[in-house]
Design a protein around this motif. Structure first.
Motif, PDB file in Angstrom:
ATOM      1  N   THR A  87       0.806  -1.219   0.000  1.00 17.23           N
ATOM      2  CA  THR A  87       0.000   0.000   0.000  1.00 17.23           C
ATOM      3  C   THR A  87       0.844   1.277   0.000  1.00 17.23           C
ATOM      4  N   ASN A  88       2.149   1.162   0.131  1.00 20.03           N
ATOM      5  CA  ASN A  88       3.024   2.330   0.209  1.00 20.03           C
ATOM      6  C   ASN A  88       3.374   2.809  -1.205  1.00 20.03           C
ATOM      7  N   LEU A  89       2.369   3.329  -1.894  1.00 21.60           N
ATOM      8  CA  LEU A  89       2.495   3.683  -3.308  1.00 21.60           C
ATOM      9  C   LEU A  89       3.458   4.846  -3.546  1.00 21.60           C
ATOM     10  N   LYS A  90       3.488   5.814  -2.642  1.00 25.22           N
ATOM     11  CA  LYS A  90       4.407   6.947  -2.813  1.00 25.22           C
ATOM     12  C   LYS A  90       5.853   6.470  -2.786  1.00 25.22           C
ATOM     13  N   ALA A  91       6.167   5.589  -1.846  1.00 23.60           N
ATOM     14  CA  ALA A  91       7.526   5.057  -1.768  1.00 23.60           C
ATOM     15  C   ALA A  91       7.854   4.248  -3.014  1.00 23.60           C
ATOM     16  N   GLN A  92       6.919   3.443  -3.466  1.00 31.32           N
ATOM     17  CA  GLN A  92       7.160   2.641  -4.663  1.00 31.32           C
ATOM     18  C   GLN A  92       7.459   3.524  -5.864  1.00 31.32           C
ATOM     19  N   ALA A  93       6.725   4.607  -6.012  1.00 26.77           N
ATOM     20  CA  ALA A  93       6.963   5.524  -7.124  1.00 26.77           C
ATOM     21  C   ALA A  93       8.364   6.137  -7.036  1.00 26.77           C
ATOM     22  N   LEU A  94       8.786   6.493  -5.836  1.00 29.84           N
ATOM     23  CA  LEU A  94      10.127   7.044  -5.654  1.00 29.84           C
ATOM     24  C   LEU A  94      11.181   6.005  -6.015  1.00 29.84           C
ATOM     25  N   TYR A  95      11.037   4.787  -5.495  1.00 30.60           N
ATOM     26  CA  TYR A  95      12.025   3.740  -5.788  1.00 30.60           C
ATOM     27  C   TYR A  95      12.151   3.539  -7.288  1.00 30.60           C
ATOM     28  N   GLU A  96      11.038   3.420  -7.955  1.00 26.40           N
ATOM     29  CA  GLU A  96      11.058   3.174  -9.394  1.00 26.40           C
ATOM     30  C   GLU A  96      11.659   4.343 -10.157  1.00 26.40           C
ATOM     31  N   SER A  97      11.429   5.575  -9.683  1.00 22.00           N
ATOM     32  CA  SER A  97      12.009   6.744 -10.354  1.00 22.00           C
ATOM     33  C   SER A  97      13.529   6.776 -10.232  1.00 22.00           C
ATOM     34  N   LEU A  98      14.057   6.083  -9.224  1.00 27.99           N
ATOM     35  CA  LEU A  98      15.505   6.026  -9.016  1.00 27.99           C
ATOM     36  C   LEU A  98      16.134   4.756  -9.593  1.00 27.99           C
ATOM     37  N   GLY A  99      15.358   3.985 -10.347  1.00 27.39           N
ATOM     38  CA  GLY A  99      15.901   2.820 -11.027  1.00 27.39           C
ATOM     39  C   GLY A  99      15.713   1.489 -10.328  1.00 27.39           C
ATOM     40  N   TRP A 100      15.077   1.479  -9.163  1.00 31.82           N
ATOM     41  CA  TRP A 100      14.795   0.214  -8.481  1.00 31.82           C
ATOM     42  C   TRP A 100      13.777  -0.564  -9.311  1.00 31.82           C
ATOM     43  N   LYS A 101      13.938  -1.878  -9.372  1.00 26.94           N
ATOM     44  CA  LYS A 101      13.031  -2.744 -10.128  1.00 26.94           C
ATOM     45  C   LYS A 101      12.232  -3.619  -9.173  1.00 26.94           C
ATOM     46  N   ARG A 102      10.927  -3.658  -9.379  1.00 31.31           N
ATOM     47  CA  ARG A 102      10.051  -4.518  -8.575  1.00 31.31           C
ATOM     48  C   ARG A 102      10.254  -5.965  -9.010  1.00 31.31           C
ATOM     49  N   ASP A 103      10.396  -6.847  -8.056  1.00 34.45           N
ATOM     50  CA  ASP A 103      10.556  -8.265  -8.340  1.00 34.45           C
ATOM     51  C   ASP A 103       9.200  -8.831  -8.732  1.00 34.45           C
ATOM     52  N   GLU A 104       9.083  -9.305  -9.940  1.00 32.53           N
ATOM     53  CA  GLU A 104       7.835  -9.893 -10.432  1.00 32.53           C
ATOM     54  C   GLU A 104       7.918 -11.414 -10.498  1.00 32.53           C
ATOM     55  N   VAL A 105       9.064 -11.980 -10.053  1.00 31.92           N
ATOM     56  CA  VAL A 105       9.290 -13.414 -10.176  1.00 31.92           C
ATOM     57  C   VAL A 105       9.142 -14.144  -8.845  1.00 31.92           C
ATOM     58  N   PHE A 106       9.662 -13.545  -7.781  1.00 31.49           N
ATOM     59  CA  PHE A 106       9.720 -14.225  -6.491  1.00 31.49           C
ATOM     60  C   PHE A 106       8.715 -13.641  -5.503  1.00 31.49           C
ATOM     61  N   TYR A 107       8.197 -14.499  -4.642  1.00 28.25           N
ATOM     62  CA  TYR A 107       7.393 -14.083  -3.509  1.00 28.25           C
ATOM     63  C   TYR A 107       8.294 -14.021  -2.284  1.00 28.25           C
ATOM     64  N   THR A 108       7.927 -13.187  -1.355  1.00 27.12           N
ATOM     65  CA  THR A 108       8.634 -13.119  -0.077  1.00 27.12           C
ATOM     66  C   THR A 108       7.774 -13.827   0.958  1.00 27.12           C
ATOM     67  N   TYR A 109       8.422 -14.679   1.750  1.00 25.24           N
ATOM     68  CA  TYR A 109       7.733 -15.389   2.820  1.00 25.24           C
ATOM     69  C   TYR A 109       8.426 -15.056   4.147  1.00 25.24           C
ATOM     70  N   ASN A 110       7.685 -15.114   5.221  1.00 23.35           N
ATOM     71  CA  ASN A 110       8.207 -14.905   6.562  1.00 23.35           C
ATOM     72  C   ASN A 110       7.723 -16.023   7.452  1.00 23.35           C
ATOM     73  N   LEU A 111       8.551 -16.385   8.419  1.00 23.02           N
ATOM     74  CA  LEU A 111       8.171 -17.356   9.435  1.00 23.02           C
ATOM     75  C   LEU A 111       8.460 -16.726  10.788  1.00 23.02           C
ATOM     76  N   THR A 112       7.434 -16.512  11.578  1.00 17.85           N
ATOM     77  CA  THR A 112       7.609 -15.946  12.910  1.00 17.85           C
ATOM     78  C   THR A 112       8.082 -17.040  13.858  1.00 17.85           C
ATOM     79  N   ILE A 113       9.179 -16.775  14.541  1.00 23.97           N
ATOM     80  CA  ILE A 113       9.731 -17.699  15.509  1.00 23.97           C
ATOM     81  C   ILE A 113       9.407 -17.137  16.892  1.00 23.97           C
ATOM     82  N   ALA A 114       8.498 -17.772  17.599  1.00 25.08           N
ATOM     83  CA  ALA A 114       8.037 -17.248  18.889  1.00 25.08           C
ATOM     84  C   ALA A 114       8.933 -17.704  20.009  1.00 25.08           C
TER      85      ALA A 114
END
Length: 151
Positions: A124-151
């Motif tokens: 949902t952080n669209l403003k940040a995404q627009a800034l990153y992309e304007s500076l040449g950052w590329k969104r990963d369209e291939v991989f998903y990010t996963y997290n595992l919480t270790i309690a």
């Protein structure tokens, strides 16, 4: 405004910004925890912390910060930075602070021999995404990010 390396005298100001950053990501406000976390990372040289210094002498001298964690990319068999934290004080937004921090982080990565920087942001952080992309950052369209919480 100058983007520079964190110094021990910045602890209180960075901790306040870091606390606000955590609140932005829906964590409860906890300034002692924020202070402890930043102090531990910097004292142990576990991260590179850059600050946007406005040159003011008051409490709000720092307009923002970014924190880089050294890591490695096994596929590229090379060192990288993970840009895990980037935050600009609400009063300093829309003034180019984040752009300057990102550019300084890229310059630091190059100087430190890193082949890449990675970051993750909220969908949902669209403003940040627009800034990153304007500076040449590329969104990963291939991989998903996963997290595992270790309690």
């Amino acid at each position: 405004m100058e983007v520079r390396q964190y110094a021990a005298r910045d602890l209180d100001a960075v901790a306040r910004l870091f606390n606000d950053y955590r609140v932005f990501y829906e964590q409860p406000s906890n300034l002692p925890l924020a202070t402890q976390f930043i102090a531990q990372r910097t004292q142990a040289n576990e991260s590179v912390l850059l600050v946007a210094d406005t040159g003011d002498t008051g409490d709000h001298a720092l307009a923002g910060f970014c924190q880089l964690y050294p890591s490695f990319c096994s596929v590229e068999a090379a060192p990288i930075y993970v840009l895990y934290d980037l935050f600009v004080a609400e009063s300093a937004r829309r003034a180019g602070v984040a752009k300057h921090l990102l550019q300084a982080a890229a310059a630091r990565a190059k100087r430190d021999g890193k082949v890449r920087m990675d970051l993750t942001t909220a969908k949902t952080n669209l403003k940040a995404q627009a800034l990153y992309e304007s500076l040449g950052w590329k969104r990963d369209e291939v991989f998903y990010t996963y997290n595992l919480t270790i309690a």
